[in-house]
Design a protein around this motif. Structure first.
Motif, PDB file in Angstrom:
ATOM      1  N   GLN A 139     -25.866   3.658 -38.708  1.00  0.00           N
ATOM      2  CA  GLN A 139     -25.193   4.948 -38.773  1.00  0.00           C
ATOM      3  C   GLN A 139     -23.700   4.781 -38.489  1.00  0.00           C
ATOM      4  N   PRO A 140     -22.890   5.747 -38.893  1.00  0.00           N
ATOM      5  CA  PRO A 140     -21.442   5.667 -38.630  1.00  0.00           C
ATOM      6  C   PRO A 140     -21.113   5.520 -37.151  1.00  0.00           C
ATOM      7  N   VAL A 141     -21.992   5.992 -36.251  1.00  0.00           N
ATOM      8  CA  VAL A 141     -21.699   5.902 -34.818  1.00  0.00           C
ATOM      9  C   VAL A 141     -21.586   4.455 -34.351  1.00  0.00           C
ATOM     10  N   LEU A 142     -22.129   3.542 -35.125  1.00  0.00           N
ATOM     11  CA  LEU A 142     -22.070   2.137 -34.724  1.00  0.00           C
ATOM     12  C   LEU A 142     -20.638   1.599 -34.751  1.00  0.00           C
ATOM     13  N   HIS A 143     -19.737   2.302 -35.433  1.00  0.00           N
ATOM     14  CA  HIS A 143     -18.341   1.870 -35.457  1.00  0.00           C
ATOM     15  C   HIS A 143     -17.685   2.014 -34.084  1.00  0.00           C
ATOM     16  N   GLN A 144     -18.273   2.830 -33.218  1.00  0.00           N
ATOM     17  CA  GLN A 144     -17.696   3.059 -31.895  1.00  0.00           C
ATOM     18  C   GLN A 144     -18.472   2.341 -30.791  1.00  0.00           C
ATOM     19  N   MET A 145     -19.407   1.481 -31.176  1.00  0.00           N
ATOM     20  CA  MET A 145     -20.270   0.849 -30.174  1.00  0.00           C
ATOM     21  C   MET A 145     -19.498  -0.139 -29.305  1.00  0.00           C
ATOM     22  N   SER A 146     -19.870  -0.150 -28.038  1.00  0.00           N
ATOM     23  CA  SER A 146     -19.365  -1.163 -27.114  1.00  0.00           C
ATOM     24  C   SER A 146     -20.428  -2.217 -26.858  1.00  0.00           C
ATOM     25  N   GLU A 147     -21.701  -1.808 -26.999  1.00  0.00           N
ATOM     26  CA  GLU A 147     -22.826  -2.742 -26.845  1.00  0.00           C
ATOM     27  C   GLU A 147     -23.926  -2.344 -27.820  1.00  0.00           C
ATOM     28  N   LEU A 148     -24.598  -3.357 -28.377  1.00  0.00           N
ATOM     29  CA  LEU A 148     -25.681  -3.111 -29.318  1.00  0.00           C
ATOM     30  C   LEU A 148     -26.918  -3.895 -28.888  1.00  0.00           C
TER      31      LEU A 148
ATOM     32  N   PRO B 125     -31.578  31.145 -25.417  1.00  0.00           N
ATOM     33  CA  PRO B 125     -32.175  29.911 -24.910  1.00  0.00           C
ATOM     34  C   PRO B 125     -32.291  28.842 -25.983  1.00  0.00           C
ATOM     35  N   VAL B 126     -32.564  29.296 -27.245  1.00  0.00           N
ATOM     36  CA  VAL B 126     -32.682  28.323 -28.333  1.00  0.00           C
ATOM     37  C   VAL B 126     -31.354  27.614 -28.550  1.00  0.00           C
ATOM     38  N   ILE B 127     -30.260  28.366 -28.495  1.00  0.00           N
ATOM     39  CA  ILE B 127     -28.941  27.785 -28.676  1.00  0.00           C
ATOM     40  C   ILE B 127     -28.637  26.805 -27.559  1.00  0.00           C
ATOM     41  N   CYS B 128     -28.959  27.173 -26.316  1.00  0.00           N
ATOM     42  CA  CYS B 128     -28.704  26.289 -25.173  1.00  0.00           C
ATOM     43  C   CYS B 128     -29.501  25.011 -25.292  1.00  0.00           C
ATOM     44  N   ALA B 129     -30.777  25.167 -25.765  1.00  0.00           N
ATOM     45  CA  ALA B 129     -31.626  23.982 -25.884  1.00  0.00           C
ATOM     46  C   ALA B 129     -31.038  23.013 -26.889  1.00  0.00           C
ATOM     47  N   ALA B 130     -30.473  23.570 -27.994  1.00  0.00           N
ATOM     48  CA  ALA B 130     -29.900  22.696 -29.006  1.00  0.00           C
ATOM     49  C   ALA B 130     -28.708  21.930 -28.449  1.00  0.00           C
ATOM     50  N   GLN B 131     -27.985  22.547 -27.541  1.00  0.00           N
ATOM     51  CA  GLN B 131     -26.797  21.911 -26.996  1.00  0.00           C
ATOM     52  C   GLN B 131     -27.155  20.743 -26.074  1.00  0.00           C
ATOM     53  N   THR B 132     -28.408  20.677 -25.605  1.00  0.00           N
ATOM     54  CA  THR B 132     -28.799  19.590 -24.714  1.00  0.00           C
ATOM     55  C   THR B 132     -29.350  18.394 -25.489  1.00  0.00           C
ATOM     56  N   GLY B 133     -29.440  18.517 -26.836  1.00  0.00           N
ATOM     57  CA  GLY B 133     -29.932  17.399 -27.618  1.00  0.00           C
ATOM     58  C   GLY B 133     -28.986  16.210 -27.542  1.00  0.00           C
ATOM     59  N   VAL B 134     -29.539  15.011 -27.675  1.00  0.00           N
ATOM     60  CA  VAL B 134     -28.746  13.788 -27.566  1.00  0.00           C
ATOM     61  C   VAL B 134     -27.956  13.577 -28.849  1.00  0.00           C
ATOM     62  N   ASP B 135     -26.654  13.762 -28.760  1.00  0.00           N
ATOM     63  CA  ASP B 135     -25.733  13.552 -29.876  1.00  0.00           C
ATOM     64  C   ASP B 135     -25.193  12.125 -29.774  1.00  0.00           C
ATOM     65  N   ALA B 136     -25.641  11.258 -30.675  1.00  0.00           N
ATOM     66  CA  ALA B 136     -25.279   9.843 -30.600  1.00  0.00           C
ATOM     67  C   ALA B 136     -23.779   9.611 -30.668  1.00  0.00           C
ATOM     68  N   SER B 137     -23.045  10.536 -31.279  1.00  0.00           N
ATOM     69  CA  SER B 137     -21.600  10.357 -31.413  1.00  0.00           C
ATOM     70  C   SER B 137     -20.879  10.429 -30.070  1.00  0.00           C
ATOM     71  N   GLN B 138     -21.580  10.869 -29.033  1.00  0.00           N
ATOM     72  CA  GLN B 138     -20.985  10.980 -27.709  1.00  0.00           C
ATOM     73  C   GLN B 138     -21.212   9.726 -26.852  1.00  0.00           C
ATOM     74  N   TYR B 139     -21.809   8.687 -27.454  1.00  0.00           N
ATOM     75  CA  TYR B 139     -22.168   7.485 -26.692  1.00  0.00           C
ATOM     76  C   TYR B 139     -21.642   6.234 -27.379  1.00  0.00           C
ATOM     77  N   GLN B 140     -21.720   5.115 -26.659  1.00  0.00           N
ATOM     78  CA  GLN B 140     -21.178   3.861 -27.200  1.00  0.00           C
ATOM     79  C   GLN B 140     -22.148   2.687 -27.107  1.00  0.00           C
ATOM     80  N   LYS B 141     -23.315   2.906 -26.528  1.00  0.00           N
ATOM     81  CA  LYS B 141     -24.322   1.849 -26.411  1.00  0.00           C
ATOM     82  C   LYS B 141     -25.563   2.298 -27.167  1.00  0.00           C
ATOM     83  N   PHE B 142     -26.074   1.417 -28.046  1.00  0.00           N
ATOM     84  CA  PHE B 142     -27.162   1.828 -28.935  1.00  0.00           C
ATOM     85  C   PHE B 142     -28.231   0.744 -29.073  1.00  0.00           C
TER      86      PHE B 142
END
Length: 243
Positions: free
Chosen positions: A50-59, A24-41
């Motif tokens: 952060q480096p993820v801002l290089h992929q942003m579509s909206e800020l 369950p601990v492993i599954c819970a970690a997998q549900t955390g919000v990984d910013a690298s998977q998104y484009q709006k921040f």
């Protein structure tokens, strides 16, 4: 191989129990919000880029707060100074703590936007961040109408929203807000609201463009992306970045 000894059987059972406890601990970690998977921040004051801002579509860029002190309203400028950013679409987020705001303060907000546009940024909108109580949405709508009438036609207006607006408030009131989008926050402070998913079904009653705000490393069940996408008004998720 020979028959397993009683000691070996005990060891295997212990390992099995540990694996069940840890899964369950492993599954819970997998549900955390990984910013690298998104484009709006959201990028708030004091939060390092952060480096993820290089992929942003909206800020959504925090730019200050309108407060009332000693009977006078003032705009506290915060966040990064006016500059040209590589954001295809930029929102200037203004925190508001009172709706009793005189016209000069609204004018100051528009002047701030004009500076960002003059710096070479395109598609610059305004976002109002105000925690209106559900029973005061009518007063908030009146304030937003004032803001809307001030904005030029090419300036979209966004507002943040609380989870309980749609569930305990009047969805029809929300649908009549004079805004171009509503971003409903699933977090408070820096943590995801407990049982946030209990509020989400009510969002399917919205008939204005809306998004869901997540906090980096917070909780988010990605199945809700599919469920909310059933609405043609859903515009995806916005991640609030943390240090």
């Amino acid at each position: 191989m020979g028959r397993e000894t009683p000691l070996l059987l005990v060891i295997k059972r212990v390992l099995l129990v540990f694996s069940l406890l840890l899964s369950p601990v492993i599954c819970a970690a997998q549900t955390g919000v990984d910013a690298s998977q998104y484009q709006k921040f959201w990028l708030w004051a004091g939060v390092r880029p952060q480096p993820v801002l290089h992929q942003m579509s909206e800020l959504y860029l925090y730019q200050g707060e309108i407060v009332r002190q000693q009977g006078k309203a003032r705009l506290w400028s915060k966040g990064i100074p006016v500059s040209r950013l590589k954001a295809p679409k930029l929102w200037l987020s203004i925190r508001v703590t009172t709706l009793d705001i005189p016209e000069p303060m609204l004018d100051a907000m528009l002047t701030l936007r004009e500076k960002w546009v003059a710096a070479g940024n395109q598609h610059v909108g305004i976002q109002i961040d105000f925690d209106a109580a559900s029973y005061q949405l009518d007063k908030y709508a009146e304030f937003l109408s004032r803001v809307r009438n001030k904005l030029p036609k090419d300036c979209p207006l966004s507002v943040t929203g609380l989870l309980d607006w749609a569930k305990t408030g009047n969805v029809n009131q929300l649908n009549q807000l004079p805004v171009d989008e509503l971003v409903v926050q699933t977090y408070q402070g820096r943590k995801t609201v407990t049982n946030y998913d209990a509020y989400l079904p009510a969002l399917l009653g919205l008939t204005i463009p809306f998004r869901v705000g997540l906090v980096q490393h917070g909780e988010w069940d990605k199945q809700w992306q599919q469920r909310l996408s059933q609405s043609s008004y859903y515009g995806g998720e916005v991640v609030f970045l943390l240090n």
